[in-house]
Design an enzyme around this catalytic site. Structure first.
Site, PDB file in Angstrom:
ATOM      1  N   SER A  77     -10.452  10.927 -19.572  1.00 46.12           N
ATOM      2  CA  SER A  77     -10.636   9.537 -20.010  1.00 46.12           C
ATOM      3  C   SER A  77     -12.095   9.114 -19.960  1.00 46.12           C
ATOM      4  CB  SER A  77      -9.813   8.581 -19.128  1.00 46.12           C
ATOM      5  OG  SER A  77      -8.480   8.537 -19.520  1.00 46.12           O
ATOM      6  N   ASP A  86      -4.600  -8.265 -28.183  1.00 48.88           N
ATOM      7  CA  ASP A  86      -3.673  -7.731 -27.195  1.00 48.88           C
ATOM      8  C   ASP A  86      -2.365  -7.433 -27.920  1.00 48.88           C
ATOM      9  OD1 ASP A  86      -1.881  -7.202 -25.184  1.00 48.88           O
ATOM     10  OD2 ASP A  86      -2.511  -8.857 -23.890  1.00 48.88           O
ATOM     11  N   ASP A 121      -7.090   0.776 -25.310  1.00 47.59           N
ATOM     12  CA  ASP A 121      -6.862   1.075 -23.896  1.00 47.59           C
ATOM     13  C   ASP A 121      -6.097  -0.067 -23.247  1.00 47.59           C
ATOM     14  OD1 ASP A 121      -7.495   2.080 -21.063  1.00 47.59           O
ATOM     15  OD2 ASP A 121      -8.612   3.493 -22.289  1.00 47.59           O
ATOM     16  N   ASP A 137     -22.162  -6.824 -17.597  1.00 50.06           N
ATOM     17  CA  ASP A 137     -22.778  -5.697 -18.283  1.00 50.06           C
ATOM     18  C   ASP A 137     -22.029  -5.312 -19.559  1.00 50.06           C
ATOM     19  OD1 ASP A 137     -25.067  -4.246 -18.117  1.00 50.06           O
ATOM     20  OD2 ASP A 137     -24.314  -2.698 -16.767  1.00 50.06           O
ATOM     21  N   ASN A 149     -30.987  -4.686 -19.730  1.00 52.06           N
ATOM     22  CA  ASN A 149     -30.798  -6.084 -19.324  1.00 52.06           C
ATOM     23  C   ASN A 149     -31.136  -6.306 -17.856  1.00 52.06           C
ATOM     24  OD1 ASN A 149     -28.651  -4.720 -18.210  1.00 52.06           O
ATOM     25  ND2 ASN A 149     -27.072  -6.148 -18.898  1.00 52.06           N
ATOM     26  N   ALA A 202      -4.555  13.669 -28.776  1.00 52.05           N
ATOM     27  CA  ALA A 202      -5.616  14.679 -28.900  1.00 52.05           C
ATOM     28  C   ALA A 202      -5.135  15.913 -29.660  1.00 52.05           C
ATOM     29  CB  ALA A 202      -6.125  15.079 -27.516  1.00 52.05           C
ATOM     30  N   ASP A 234     -12.037  20.355 -29.082  1.00 52.01           N
ATOM     31  CA  ASP A 234     -13.192  20.399 -29.986  1.00 52.01           C
ATOM     32  C   ASP A 234     -14.532  20.353 -29.263  1.00 52.01           C
ATOM     33  OD1 ASP A 234     -11.916  20.265 -32.694  1.00 52.01           O
ATOM     34  OD2 ASP A 234     -11.019  18.483 -31.795  1.00 52.01           O
ATOM     35  N   TYR A 243      -3.139  16.104 -32.203  1.00 55.30           N
ATOM     36  CA  TYR A 243      -2.866  15.934 -33.629  1.00 55.30           C
ATOM     37  C   TYR A 243      -3.974  16.534 -34.481  1.00 55.30           C
ATOM     38  CZ  TYR A 243       0.722  12.457 -32.438  1.00 55.30           C
ATOM     39  OH  TYR A 243       1.832  11.821 -31.945  1.00 55.30           O
ATOM     40  N   VAL A 245     -24.182  -2.781 -21.662  1.00 57.21           N
ATOM     41  CA  VAL A 245     -25.455  -3.317 -22.152  1.00 57.21           C
ATOM     42  C   VAL A 245     -26.618  -2.631 -21.436  1.00 57.21           C
ATOM     43  CG1 VAL A 245     -26.868  -5.385 -22.450  1.00 57.21           C
ATOM     44  CG2 VAL A 245     -24.358  -5.517 -22.646  1.00 57.21           C
ATOM     45  N   HIS A 280      -8.846   0.506 -16.037  1.00 61.43           N
ATOM     46  CA  HIS A 280      -9.088   1.771 -16.721  1.00 61.43           C
ATOM     47  C   HIS A 280      -9.866   1.536 -18.017  1.00 61.43           C
ATOM     48  CE1 HIS A 280      -8.159   5.210 -19.396  1.00 61.43           C
ATOM     49  NE2 HIS A 280      -8.133   5.923 -18.276  1.00 61.43           N
TER      50      HIS A 280
END
Length: 951
Positions: free
Chosen positions: A398, A220, A180, A189, A258, A346, A374, A348, A255, A244
């Protein structure tokens, strides 16, 4: 080529056992429909070589650098670095070699040519398997809803998270690769769940030898800017605008337990943060496929891709194939277009595609949908992590996608021995049915198997999962799957999960024009990870089946302990027939076009010579005035074409022996707003042996079905050839050969030509180019009046493009005028020729003329009785015509009488006129206006025609 035309692209995912397959024929590359400049990286390409060697790659670089295009490689690097391959286990090395990813290179180049021309230049190199843009994909979220009450996580309750945690409390460190825009690695978190590569701490050294220095907390792949940045070891986001990926990461594995922030379904799954976008673009994903490759090679089983776009990439499918072959589950967002059809990746094969539903399980208004989805998951107003220890909501596929990835991590923790695809099948087969909800009534079977239910997936794990891998077709109509035919289908089936015995497979469709004759077959045994072919199903296509219609088929699987279904689409009753019998490959259509049945070079082969398609458009035009011209050439509206011709019979082979293939179709012009009322038989003759193997004869038998004559009729083809760089072409006309030939200013390229074969009318030739000021196509519009002008202006010019160093040239080539009596017919024939040079073209042109003259291609209908037509025009101002039909040779005299019965004069007389149909004319300028009668005497028979003379 019309540079402003939008292109359509449909991608076939099925292999066909017919001669329709044009193996080895390279089509010209066009940017896919929907792809614009914002969707591709400028001056950057992905190419795949057929074989890797220094000589091969240097040959390609030298060839394109020395050509007129002068394309210079600034960067030429393998996508998978060799030193990384050596570090991989032998299984992954073999998988890379099998898929061919070790032959894929990224290039950056310098050229003044368009990206389409650069790609087509590369595709002409024998060593290149494919070349394509580097597509930019985009993240798939909607803007935040400011009225949403923060702090709720109803989406977790919707998928039964609490019940799931009672079965499998956490993911136990399973890794989710988040491909992403990056993430805030220090977020309160997330920090504890960030995956750390302890084999390569931050010290400026590639400690683990994988080719990435200090990839301790992910990687990166782009850096600060795609154009000026460089990959680095910092996938941390520098600003809130890039959150995003941060939001996605929190949904996947924030997490839990916590005491702060939010919980995630997976609770403690490790997040491998792979930043595939740049710091200066919040939504663009540039190197998503490289990031997927990285994750696969690191042994990650679950890969989350909350992004997508319209650009199909062969490289992208190669990457997915590699991931699946290594047991990875790639989960991707279906898209937020609100339309049927998925984004890539998606769409493929092998990807688990996710649609978005709200907390009432109704499809989100923005979610894409289709039979290739799916699974569905909540993705509306999802509360998750944002930059700098903050939280907020986002919506879209997303957000639904990482929820499925998080669920996959829990299943992987409970069943660590399962492959990623098997985990995906468990999630898919354990969903809740949402199609009984009224809000989803328009999307039945288009939101996947159902909505995610993680508790069900963990509690009652399916033991069997079968999925189709490929569809194989056989038919009796040369691959056109024609109406009236019976088609046989075989299906490659793979067991993703478990062994199955006596698997019943049922094929069905709701299309009322399609009948499945053999609907049920049994596969006796299929073991896990095994693929077997099952066939043949027999399917009957009714004669009334709509042309080029997409038929949706359903496959149902059933055994003693397993039931499932999936869908696929086939486009049937094609309106064209590919002909590949000699050194030329082309297409016979059912609407008069040559090479392609549809506009914008769609549905057909074009005109292929030397393994290159050289034709963009060849469209039929028939007319006798600026307002009455039936045609299917490009329209005045940019991106459209006229569609005046209506199919009567689809293309059929009439003769196919060792010497020649003859095929024919029939159509009329009833789709025109002002039809001429003609019926046309279009035939192609392809000879299989020299000296006739470099041309195809294209014949039109045009019958006047109207009750009045068609006078001043012209027939021709609008042709747009693209040889090498389309903007560097020249066209010339040879009057001595009735031949128009086109070639490139760049040496070494083939020639093409169109030759008029019949000699009973004057040849018309009108070259043009939208690149010229004052040209008929300058405004990129081609009106009916302009079409008739180009069809009826004689030899307008004999050359275009040479003095300007080449142009994107087009021309109209035709014949006329004809006077066609009612129910009479004319024959117009052309030779479409390919050659290595002008002399080669001339040899084929002469051979085509000789072959044509030796054929009895057309016989006039016999005349059975003496008939005389009404004069035309009527009323007339002086010059007028009559059509006369004589069953046998004999004398014919025509006398003119006034309204009182007084004979004025004889206007025609001959002692012997041959049998057949004739047109006679007379001039009445010496008479006063009024009503007259023309008396025709043939042998002992008379007929009288009333005519009106005006001033």
């Amino acid at each position: 080529m019309r540079i402003s035309s939008s292109l359509l692209m449909c991608f076939w995912l099925f292999s066909v056992f017919t001669t329709l397959a044009n193996d080895g024929l390279k089509k010209k590359f066009k940017l896919p429909a929907g792809v614009t400049a914002k969707d591709i990286v400028p001056n950057s390409l992905i190419i795949k070589y057929k074989n890797i060697s220094t000589a091969a790659t240097r040959s390609v670089q030298n060839n394109i650098a020395s050509g007129k295009q002068k394309i210079q490689f600034l960067k030429h690097e393998p996508v998978v670095k060799l030193n990384r391959i050596y570090e991989l286990p032998i299984q992954k090395q073999l998988a890379l070699d099998k898929v061919g990813l070790n032959k894929v290179y990224e290039i950056e180049y310098r050229s003044s040519q368009s990206i389409e021309n650069v790609i087509n230049t590369l595709l002409e190199q024998e060593e290149v398997e494919y070349a394509e843009p580097r597509y930019i994909y985009h993240t798939s979220s909607e803007p935040n809803d400011p009225f949403f009450q923060q702090g709720t996580q109803n989406h977790l309750l919707r998928v039964n998270a609490v019940e799931a945690w009672n079965i499998q409390n956490a993911a136990n460190g399973q890794i989710i690769a988040v491909v992403d825009s990056g993430a805030d690695l220090e977020h309160e978190d997330l920090a504890a769940n960030i995956y750390l590569n302890n084999n390569d701490p931050v010290n400026g050294i590639d400690d683990d030898g994988d080719g990435y220095i200090d990839n301790y907390r992910g990687w990166d792949f782009v850096g600060a800017s795609f154009t000026n940045g460089r990959p680095d070891n910092n996938p941390d986001i520098p600003s809130d605008s890039l959150d995003h990926g941060m939001h996605v990461a929190g949904i996947a594995s924030a997490v839990a337990n916590n005491g702060i922030g939010i919980a995630s379904l997976a609770k403690d799954a490790k997040l491998m943060i792979l930043k595939a976008g740049s710091d200066d673009n919040a939504t663009a994903i540039y190197r998503g496929y490289e990031a997927i490759l990285y994750a696969v090679n690191k042994g990650v089983k679950i890969i989350n891709c909350s992004w997508g776009g319209p650009g199909f990439s062969a490289y992208g499918q190669d990457v997915i194939n590699f991931a699946v072959s290594n047991g990875c589950l790639v989960i991707a967002a279906a898209g937020n277009s609100a339309k049927e059809g998925l984004d890539y990746p998606a769409a493929y094969n092998g990807v688990l595609a996710v649609a978005n539903v709200n907390n009432s399980d109704i499809k989100s208004s923005s979610s894409s949908y289709g039979f290739d989805v799916d699974i569905a998951a909540p993705g509306q107003n999802i509360w998750s992590t944002l930059n700098n220890d903050t939280y907020g909501t986002k919506s879209g596929t997303s957000m639904a996608t990482p929820l499925v990835s998080s669920a996959a991590a829990l299943v992987a923790a409970k069943y660590p021995q399962l492959s990623g695809p098997a985990i995906g099948e468990i999630l898919r087969l354990s969903t809740d049915n949402i199609y009984t909800l009224s809000g989803n009534s328009n999307f039945v079977n288009k939101l996947g198997k159902g909505r995610l239910n993680i508790a069900k997936a963990l509690e009652s794990t399916p033991a069997i999962a079968i999925r189709k891998q490929n569809i194989i077709l056989q038919d009796n109509s040369d691959g056109v799957l024609a109406g009236g035919d019976t088609v046989e289908l075989a299906i490659d089936l793979k067991s993703i999960l478990g062994n199955v015995s006596n698997l019943n497979v049922t094929l069905s469709t709701d299309n009322p024009d399609v009948t499945v004759i053999t609907s049920n077959l049994v596969l006796t045994q299929l073991n896990q990870d095994e693929t077997k072919q099952l066939g043949f199903f027999k399917v009957f296509l009714a004669p009334r089946t709509q042309e080029n219609v997409e038929v949706i088929f359903k496959l149902q699987y059933a055994s003693s302990n397993y039931q499932d279904e999936e869908f696929f689409a086939l486009r049937v009753n094609l309106d064209y027939l590919n002909i590949n019998e000699n050194q030329i490959a082309t297409t016979l259509t059912s609407n008069g076009r040559v090479g392609f049945s549809a506009q914008d070079a769609q549905n057909g082969l074009g005109f292929v010579y030397q393994n290159k398609n050289l034709l963009y458009e060849a469209s039929l035009m028939i007319g006798n005035s600026t307002s009455r011209i039936s045609n299917n050439a490009r329209a005045p509206q940019i991106g459209r074409a006229e569609e005046d011709f209506l199919k009567i019979t689809r293309p059929l082979k009439e003769i196919d022996d060792t010497n020649v293939l003859v095929a024919a179709s029939t159509f009329n012009d009833y789709s025109s707003n002002s039809p001429l009322d003609v019926q046309v038989i279009n035939k192609h003759y392809a000879y299989k042996n020299a000296p006739d193997d470099k041309y195809v004869i294209v014949e039109y038998l045009i019958k006047n079905n109207s009750i009045v004559p068609l006078n001043g009729l012209y027939v021709g083809l609008f042709c747009d050839w693209d040889i090498d760089n389309s903007e560097e072409n020249i066209v010339k006309y040879r009057p001595d050969k009735s031949l128009a030939y086109t070639y490139s200013v760049n040496p070494g390229n083939p020639y093409t030509a169109v030759k008029v074969l019949n000699t009973n009318a004057s040849v018309q030739f009108y070259p043009m180019s939208y690149q010229l000021v004052g040209d008929i196509l300058e405004d990129d519009s081609f009106t009916r009046a302009e079409k008739f002008t180009s069809l009826s202006s004689g030899i307008f010019k004999t050359e275009l493009g040479e003095s300007l160093g080449g142009l994107d040239v087009m021309y109209t080539m035709g014949v006329g005028p004809y006077n066609v009596a009612s129910k009479d017919s004319i024959q117009v024939a052309f030779a479409f020729i390919g050659g290595d040079n002008l002399n080669d073209i001339i040899l084929s042109a002469d051979a085509a003329q000789e072959k044509f003259e030796g054929l009895q291609l057309f016989e006039s209908e016999p005349v059975l009785k003496f008939e005389v037509s009404q004069n035309y025009p009527n009323p007339t101002k002086g010059n007028t015509f009559f059509d006369v039909a004589l069953p046998e040779a004999g004398s014919l005299f025509v006398d003119l009488y006034d309204i009182t019965g007084k004979k004025i004069k004889q206007i025609y007389g001959t002692a012997l006129m041959g049998s057949g149909k004739h047109t006679i004319s007379t001039t009445l300028n010496d008479l006063s206006a009024g009503i007259y009668f023309a008396e025709f005497q043939y042998r002992q028979t008379k007929q009288v025609v009333k005519l009106i003379l005006t001033n």
